[in-house]
Design an enzyme around this catalytic site. Structure first.
Site, short mmCIF file in Angstrom:
data_model
loop_
_atom_site.label_atom_id
_atom_site.label_comp_id
_atom_site.label_asym_id
_atom_site.label_seq_id
_atom_site.Cartn_x
_atom_site.Cartn_y
_atom_site.Cartn_z
N ARG A 27 3.12 -8.81 -1.82
CA ARG A 27 1.76 -8.70 -2.39
C ARG A 27 1.38 -9.87 -3.24
O ARG A 27 0.87 -9.85 -4.30
CB ARG A 27 1.53 -7.15 -3.66
CG ARG A 27 1.94 -5.61 -2.65
CD ARG A 27 1.40 -5.82 -1.91
NE ARG A 27 -0.03 -5.23 -2.21
CZ ARG A 27 -0.34 -3.80 -2.77
NH1 ARG A 27 1.06 -3.10 -2.35
NH2 ARG A 27 -1.49 -3.14 -2.82
N ARG A 31 -4.22 -9.41 -6.85
CA ARG A 31 -4.92 -9.03 -8.29
C ARG A 31 -4.87 -10.07 -9.17
O ARG A 31 -5.04 -10.47 -10.59
CB ARG A 31 -4.59 -7.69 -8.78
CG ARG A 31 -5.90 -6.93 -7.73
CD ARG A 31 -6.27 -5.61 -8.51
NE ARG A 31 -4.81 -4.52 -8.09
CZ ARG A 31 -4.18 -3.40 -8.19
NH1 ARG A 31 -5.38 -2.71 -8.63
NH2 ARG A 31 -3.28 -3.34 -8.03
N ARG A 40 -13.14 -10.40 -5.20
CA ARG A 40 -12.61 -9.05 -5.23
C ARG A 40 -14.46 -8.18 -5.96
O ARG A 40 -14.93 -7.46 -5.65
CB ARG A 40 -11.89 -8.77 -6.32
CG ARG A 40 -11.10 -7.24 -6.30
CD ARG A 40 -9.40 -7.20 -6.76
NE ARG A 40 -9.60 -5.88 -7.17
CZ ARG A 40 -9.86 -5.43 -7.68
NH1 ARG A 40 -9.89 -5.78 -8.96
NH2 ARG A 40 -9.25 -3.76 -7.80
N ASP A 76 -3.94 -4.98 5.51
CA ASP A 76 -3.46 -3.90 4.30
C ASP A 76 -2.89 -2.95 5.60
O ASP A 76 -3.43 -2.33 6.23
CB ASP A 76 -4.24 -2.40 3.23
CG ASP A 76 -3.66 -1.66 2.31
OD1 ASP A 76 -3.41 -2.33 1.41
OD2 ASP A 76 -3.53 -0.57 2.72
N TYR A 153 0.54 8.74 3.66
CA TYR A 153 -0.77 8.47 3.26
C TYR A 153 -1.92 9.42 4.31
O TYR A 153 -2.86 9.86 3.71
CB TYR A 153 -1.60 6.83 3.12
CG TYR A 153 -1.03 6.63 2.43
CD1 TYR A 153 -1.86 6.16 1.21
CD2 TYR A 153 0.57 5.77 2.50
CE1 TYR A 153 -0.74 5.92 -0.23
CE2 TYR A 153 0.96 4.33 1.59
CZ TYR A 153 0.31 4.97 0.33
OH TYR A 153 0.67 3.88 -0.84
O1 1CP Z 1 1.30 -8.93 0.23
C1 1CP Z 1 0.20 -9.63 0.47
O2 1CP Z 1 -0.17 -9.94 -0.66
C2 1CP Z 1 -0.50 -9.40 1.17
C3 1CP Z 1 -1.80 -7.94 1.04
C4 1CP Z 1 -0.93 -6.53 1.11
C5 1CP Z 1 0.07 -6.14 1.66
C6 1CP Z 1 1.14 -6.55 2.66
C7 1CP Z 1 -2.07 -6.07 1.21
C8 1CP Z 1 -3.04 -5.70 0.02
N1 1CP Z 1 -2.12 -4.35 0.66
C9 1CP Z 1 0.01 -4.86 1.22
C10 1CP Z 1 0.81 -3.53 1.94
C11 1CP Z 1 0.48 -2.09 0.47
N2 1CP Z 1 -0.39 -1.21 1.35
C12 1CP Z 1 1.42 -1.53 0.98
C13 1CP Z 1 3.38 -1.62 0.92
C14 1CP Z 1 3.77 -2.41 0.27
C15 1CP Z 1 3.69 -1.31 -1.36
O3 1CP Z 1 4.57 -1.52 -1.56
O4 1CP Z 1 3.32 -2.01 -2.37
C16 1CP Z 1 1.49 -0.09 0.43
C17 1CP Z 1 1.93 1.45 -0.35
C18 1CP Z 1 -0.32 0.17 0.28
C19 1CP Z 1 -1.59 1.16 -0.34
C20 1CP Z 1 -1.87 0.58 -0.93
N3 1CP Z 1 -3.40 -0.08 -0.82
C21 1CP Z 1 -2.10 0.87 -2.29
C22 1CP Z 1 -1.29 1.79 -3.20
C23 1CP Z 1 -1.45 2.59 -3.44
C24 1CP Z 1 -0.55 3.76 -3.37
O5 1CP Z 1 -0.23 4.73 -3.07
O6 1CP Z 1 -0.09 3.47 -5.49
C25 1CP Z 1 -3.25 -0.23 -3.18
C26 1CP Z 1 -3.23 -0.47 -4.01
C27 1CP Z 1 -4.07 -0.80 -1.22
C28 1CP Z 1 -4.48 -1.04 -1.80
C29 1CP Z 1 -4.26 -3.22 -1.74
N4 1CP Z 1 -4.03 -3.38 -0.66
C30 1CP Z 1 -4.04 -5.15 -0.48
C31 1CP Z 1 -4.39 -5.56 -2.26
C32 1CP Z 1 -4.44 -6.82 -2.86
C33 1CP Z 1 -4.94 -4.13 -2.44
C34 1CP Z 1 -5.20 -3.89 -4.38
C35 1CP Z 1 -7.17 -4.18 -4.05
C36 1CP Z 1 -7.63 -5.00 -4.06
O7 1CP Z 1 -6.92 -5.76 -5.42
O8 1CP Z 1 -8.15 -5.02 -4.14
#
Ligand code: 1CP
Length: 344
Positions: A27, A31, A40, A76, A153
């Site tokens: 990640r 953010r 964003r 994502d 999900y």
């Molecule tokens: O790693 C990187 O920087 C690349 C971008 C990336 C990746 C690999 C994002 C951007 N999401 C993911 C994978 C992802 N998404 C996972 C697997 C990794 C992990 O466990 O952290 C999961 C579970 C998600 C689902 C998801 N998308 C969540 C988690 C929700 C939960 O169940 O708690 C969230 C908050 C998102 C939104 C998201 N995806 C990515 C970002 C930067 C964000 C946050 C929103 C934002 O900042 O605008």
């Protein structure tokens, strides 16, 4: 396409001895970076994912700002359920929401194995653009969610600490669950193969909720499908499996032919190596919350971690995604300490 100037990650995944340990952070595009927060404010989440120029800019930010040894595609894991026909919303303060989750046989009729070119073509366009802009500076990691985590999900409809409704779906309607897992698997294989064709140098499978399952359930509900994906993809590019919390199946994960296994901070490097064997790279395992410690403390702990993994078959990373409240100079201290470390 120019040759890679920094291929430490790929050489580590091939089991070669390298000059120093490669480092990236799960990640890392996100953010905690002020440069990301600017974008964003201006664009919605899926707009950022679906616009190759934006995805490219966000992907490269941590390479420029933090100096990591690999870029990971900004996207994502939930673009896959979206491509399979489910609505996915990203609500800024709540995270992902799927308003019509899968609960019954009837709901399954809304799910399809899509043509990935038609539904996810924007990802492949982004990868091509990123490869061009990276110009060989570092490798690009593509990714997808593991089928079990995607099912979580699709069935629960939102984030959860336990994913109890997703589990109940698997335990009470196993036929439907396995049908859904197979559809996700087939989609994911086509998706990752195209990511690699577009230029991804390696791919990671995120099984963020693997560790919510018992060992037997993990192997039957999750690993069975991960195995199919690794078998289909590994001759195209090395595969990293990150099944958070599923330390009890590291050996079985190594047996899939994956080149790398992610581990979290709840297992020691020594134990993980013992379970996984010597023929796979281990990736991890710094507690992401420790990046909130004072910098001298971060440096000390990173050195301890590097010494514990040794000078071969290790990719330095966090044990889960970076937290949004980590100061940028703390993230940079993590990366710099790895880059400066000399194994004795
Ligand atoms: O790693 C990187 O920087 C690349 C971008 C990336 C990746 C690999 C994002 C951007 N999401 C993911 C994978 C992802 N998404 C996972 C697997 C990794 C992990 O466990 O952290 C999961 C579970 C998600 C689902 C998801 N998308 C969540 C988690 C929700 C939960 O169940 O708690 C969230 C908050 C998102 C939104 C998201 N995806 C990515 C970002 C930067 C964000 C946050 C929103 C934002 O900042 O605008």
């Amino acid at each position: 396409m120019s040759a890679l100037k920094n291929d430490l990650l790929l050489r580590t995944l091939r089991g070669e001895k390298i000059e120093r340990t490669p480092v990236w952070m799960m990640r890392q595009a996100g953010r905690y970076l002020p440069e990301y927060r600017v974008l964003r404010e201006k664009y919605g989440f899926f707009e950022r994912c679906q616009t190759p120029e934006l995805a490219c800019e966000i992907t490269i930010q941590p390479v420029d700002i933090i100096g990591v040894d690999a870029a990971i595609l900004f996207s994502d894991i939930l673009v896959v359920p979206q491509a399979m026909g489910l609505e996915v919303q990203l609500i800024e303060s709540r995270g992902p929401v799927l308003p019509d989750p899968i609960k019954t046989h009837r709901d399954m009729q809304r799910v399809r194995v899509p043509d990935v070119h038609e539904t996810l073509g924007y990802v492949f366009d982004a990868i091509k653009l990123i490869k061009q802009e990276l110009n060989g500076r570092v490798p690009l990691i593509g990714f997808a969610g593991a089928p079990w985590t995607i099912l979580c999900y699709m069935v629960q409809g939102k984030g959860s600490k336990t994913f109890d409704e997703a589990k109940a779906f698997c335990y009470t309607q196993p036929f439907l669950a396995h049908q859904l897992l197979q559809m996700i698997t087939d989609t994911t294989i086509a998706y990752l193969k195209q990511q690699i064709k577009a230029g991804a140098d390696t791919v990671q499978l995120f099984d963020s909720w693997g560790g919510l399952l018992s060992k037997d359930d993990f192997e039957n509900i999750s690993l069975k499908y991960i195995k199919q994906i690794v078998a289909a993809v590994k001759d195209d590019a090395p595969v990293i499996i990150f099944a958070k919390g599923a330390w009890y199946s590291l050996k079985e994960m190594a047996d899939t032919g994956a080149a790398g296994l992610g581990i979290d901070w709840c297992i020691t490097p020594q134990m993980a190596r013992q379970f996984a064997g010597n023929h796979v790279a281990l990736q991890g395992n710094f507690d992401p919350a420790k990046l909130l410690s004072p910098i001298p403390e971060i440096k000390k702990e990173v050195k301890q971690m590097l010494a514990a993994f040794g000078n071969k078959n290790h990719i330095a990373n966090l044990g889960h995604g970076i937290l949004p409240n980590v100061p940028v100079d703390h993230a940079k201290a993590f990366v710099d300490t790895v880059k400066e470390f000399q194994h004795s």
